[in-house]
Design a protein around this motif. Structure first.
Motif, short mmCIF file in Angstrom:
data_model
loop_
_atom_site.label_atom_id
_atom_site.label_comp_id
_atom_site.label_asym_id
_atom_site.label_seq_id
_atom_site.Cartn_x
_atom_site.Cartn_y
_atom_site.Cartn_z
N GLN A 411 -2.03 12.94 -8.09
CA GLN A 411 -1.26 11.70 -8.11
C GLN A 411 -1.87 10.64 -7.20
O GLN A 411 -1.91 9.45 -7.53
N TRP A 414 -5.04 9.22 -8.90
CA TRP A 414 -4.66 8.28 -9.94
C TRP A 414 -4.15 6.97 -9.34
O TRP A 414 -4.47 5.89 -9.84
N ALA A 415 -3.35 7.07 -8.29
CA ALA A 415 -2.78 5.87 -7.68
C ALA A 415 -3.87 5.00 -7.06
O ALA A 415 -3.80 3.77 -7.14
N ARG A 416 -4.87 5.62 -6.42
CA ARG A 416 -5.98 4.83 -5.86
C ARG A 416 -6.69 4.05 -6.96
O ARG A 416 -7.01 2.87 -6.79
N THR A 418 -5.45 3.10 -9.75
CA THR A 418 -4.54 2.05 -10.20
C THR A 418 -4.58 0.85 -9.27
O THR A 418 -4.64 -0.31 -9.73
N HIS A 419 -4.54 1.09 -7.97
CA HIS A 419 -4.59 -0.02 -7.01
C HIS A 419 -5.88 -0.81 -7.13
O HIS A 419 -5.88 -2.05 -7.11
N ARG A 443 4.87 -2.11 -11.12
CA ARG A 443 4.30 -0.83 -10.70
C ARG A 443 3.81 -0.86 -9.26
O ARG A 443 3.96 0.11 -8.51
N GLU A 444 3.21 -1.96 -8.83
CA GLU A 444 2.60 -2.04 -7.51
C GLU A 444 3.63 -2.33 -6.41
O GLU A 444 3.55 -1.76 -5.32
N LEU A 510 6.97 9.71 -4.75
CA LEU A 510 6.29 8.53 -5.31
C LEU A 510 6.05 7.42 -4.28
O LEU A 510 4.92 6.91 -4.20
N HIS A 514 2.31 6.27 -3.23
CA HIS A 514 1.92 4.89 -3.46
C HIS A 514 1.38 4.24 -2.19
O HIS A 514 0.31 3.62 -2.20
N SER A 517 -1.96 6.07 -0.89
CA SER A 517 -3.11 5.76 -1.74
C SER A 517 -3.55 4.32 -1.55
O SER A 517 -4.75 4.01 -1.63
#
Length: 601
Positions: A411, A414-416, A418-419, A443-444, A510, A514, A517
């Motif tokens: 997770q 994936w979050a990194r 995404t950022h 999301r952010e 979560l 978040h 990450s």
């Protein structure tokens, strides 16, 4: 061996490669993004039921996406039917109409080349993955990429030959194509500077890409594989020195361009070595983009094929069912899906030559990036005006981590990614529909605000955000009911029992995932090890374990302390007893988190 293709196809590729979003459209997109900010604020800060309103909006977008992708399929089949009917009565077509018809581009073909990449995969799982492609009528050629050529990597090559003993070959790549591309591009730029020529990045990329394609052609000619000929190779395995997933993907994609050109195939399916496809996964994903020459990619929904392995996999399977199906649909209805999931992605091959070099050589925060390969491919497509679809009603089966520590590492990784793609590439919002920006903002900022609010309350007892239990409960009920009715993954009665626990399993960590990450975006480790027995047996250092999952230990201590504080205030416990309860609760929460992550690894 390498026949020339139709001029119309080459012209179409040139048009698409030269396509850019018009300036007026970019201006309107930016205006739309600016309007999305107050809209998001109104639906959260000025709503009594913000979480419920959010799930209703998300469901509306999900249904709209289902409508859009079904329309794309109808357009494809309508085009195919029109072409077939036109061929039924050739005598009724006059000479002028026949000449015009022959000058038009060939209709999309629902055939694809499949590229499956991996490193030190569990042999039995890899065998299941390769075997699953035999059931797909759309797959006319299978290309397997193995990132490693040591003794431990031979298991995957042996599995490949066992599953495909006929019309197959295994090739050792002398040098990873990623390294070749990096060296050639550097030489091109150096030569331009030496002759005082301006450095054109796009020209350097094009020269580098052409060199790699010619190199791949030479390797195929050298091995005399007779691709496309009767009895020729239809299953090819490429091995190269171990680098990383991005490295083997780049090599596989270059060879895919060459092989697809030989076969006259327009689409590429890309997947991982732990992914199992269903008979219709490839075909129904590809037919969402087949009729639209402006659609560069698509991906399918995902289910978990090892859901019964552990408690963690059962929870993760319910997360895929209840959360990921909905959240990925929000921007997709406008053709701006921001992540083509690695296990289940389809590309229009015409879109790849222009983006592969900048994708592979991506730098962020001063570092080469290797762990956000799927998201950055998507970003590159969107930046160049290609549509990216999400076929939410199509399923592909993927593997999920079996322990809490591995799940958290996945997770965070994936979050990194995404950022990095959401925050460090703002130009993509000018070239894409404003709904992409709206989805990014939600999301952010949502989890970050939640994490900060909880930490603030833990230290100050002051509420920055008011949480409503009735709002949260209503959101769970509406989301679950919708998924039961409309989700293509039909959960059994036993699976439904894990839905509510999976919500806690996903949303409790979560905010911490978040925030951590975001603070460590530059970290480039893969996090989880591969599934081969030798890789699983390796133990990580204590320092590394604390870096990768220690945030969860701290977070659970804070959450436990917050819960003790709330209960203490509710029951009117005196100050010193309340403080003792907070300390004890925090220690217990942290210890419990440590025991299932760091302590268990």
């Amino acid at each position: 061996m390498f026949p020339e293709k139709q001029a119309t196809r080459d012209a179409d590729h040139q048009v698409r490669n030269g396509h850019r979003v018009p300036a007026i459209r970019q201006f309107l997109n930016v205006i739309g993004c600016a309007l999305a900010i107050p809209l998001y604020y109104l639906t959260t800060a000025h709503s009594r039921y913000p979480v419920t309103l959010d799930i209703i909006i998300t469901i509306a977008f999900t249904e709209l996406n289902r409508y859009v992708i079904e329309g794309c399929r109808m357009a494809f089949f309508g085009q195919h039917q029109h072409q077939r009917d036109g061929r039924d009565t050739p005598d009724e077509i006059d000479e002028k109409a026949a000449i015009y018809s022959e000058s038009q581009p060939e209709p999309p073909r629902l055939e694809c080349l499949a590229a499956v990449v991996g490193w030190r995969e569990d042999p039995s799982l890899y065998a299941r993955a390769l075997e699953s492609y035999k059931s797909s009528s759309a797959c006319v050629f299978l290309l397997a990429g193995i990132d490693g050529d040591d003794a431990e990597d031979q298991d995957m090559a042996r599995v490949f030959k066992k599953i495909y003993p006929e019309q197959s070959a295994v090739i050792q790549i002398p040098e990873p194509f990623g390294e070749v591309a990096e060296r050639v591009r550097a030489n091109v730029i150096a030569q331009n500077r030496h002759h005082d020529h301006p450095v054109d990045d796009q020209e350097a990329d094009a020269i580098t890409m052409k060199y790699c394609i010619e190199l791949a052609k030479g390797i195929l000619v050298e091995h005399n594989l007779r691709i496309g000929a009767p009895g020729g190779v239809r299953h090819l395995c490429l091995k190269q020195r171990h680098m990383h997933k991005k490295g083997i993907m780049f090599t596989a994609y270059v060879f895919s361009l060459v092989i697809a050109d030989i076969l006259g195939v327009e689409f590429l399916w890309s997947s991982d070595s732990d992914t199992i496809v269903f008979p219709d996964s490839l075909e129904r994903t590809i037919n969402t983009i087949a009729a639209d020459p402006g659609a560069g990619g698509a991906s399918s929904g995902l289910v978990v094929h090892n859901s019964q392995e552990t408690t963690i996999t059962k929870l993760a399977s319910a997360v895929y069912w209840g959360e990921l199906y909905l959240t990925r649909s929000t921007p997709a209805c406008t053709g701006t899906s921001d992540c083509q999931s690695g296990p289940s992605t389809a590309f229009r091959l015409a879109a790849l030559p222009e983006i592969l070099i900048p994708w592979y050589l991506q730098k962020a925060l001063g570092k080469r990036m290797i762990v956000n390969e799927d998201r950055h491919l998507t970003t590159n497509l969107l930046l160049r005006g290609w549509k990216v679809m999400f076929a939410s009603d199509v399923l592909t089966a993927t593997d999920t981590p079996t322990t809490m520590a591995r799940w958290l590492k996945q997770q965070v990784r994936w979050a990194r990614a995404t950022h990095i793609e959401s925050l460090l590439h703002p130009r993509v919002y000018a070239t894409s529909h404003p709904l992409l920006f709206y989805g990014m903002a939600k999301r952010e900022f949502g989890p970050a605000i939640g994490a900060i609010a909880i930490i603030w309350y833990f230290f100050t007892s002051q509420q920055l955000v008011v949480f409503s239990m009735s709002d949260l409960l209503l959101r769970v009920v509406i989301g679950s009911c919708y998924n039961i009715v409309r989700n293509p993954d039909r959960l059994t009665g036993e699976g439904l029992l894990w839905v509510v626990p999976s919500i806690l399993f996903y949303y409790i960590p979560l905010p911490a995932v978040h925030l951590w990450s975001m603070m460590t975006m530059g970290a480039d480790g893969w996090g989880t090890s591969m599934r081969a027995s030798g890789e699983r047996a390796r133990r990580e250092s204590l320092k590394k374990a604390w870096f990768e999952t220690g945030f969860f230990v701290v977070w659970m201590g804070i959450l436990s302390g917050v819960l003790a504080k709330i209960l203490g205030l509710y029951f009117g416990i005196v100050w010193h007893e309340r403080m003792a309860a907070i300390i004890v609760s925090s220690l217990l929460g942290s210890f419990g988190a440590w025991s299932i992550t760091i302590g268990a690894s």
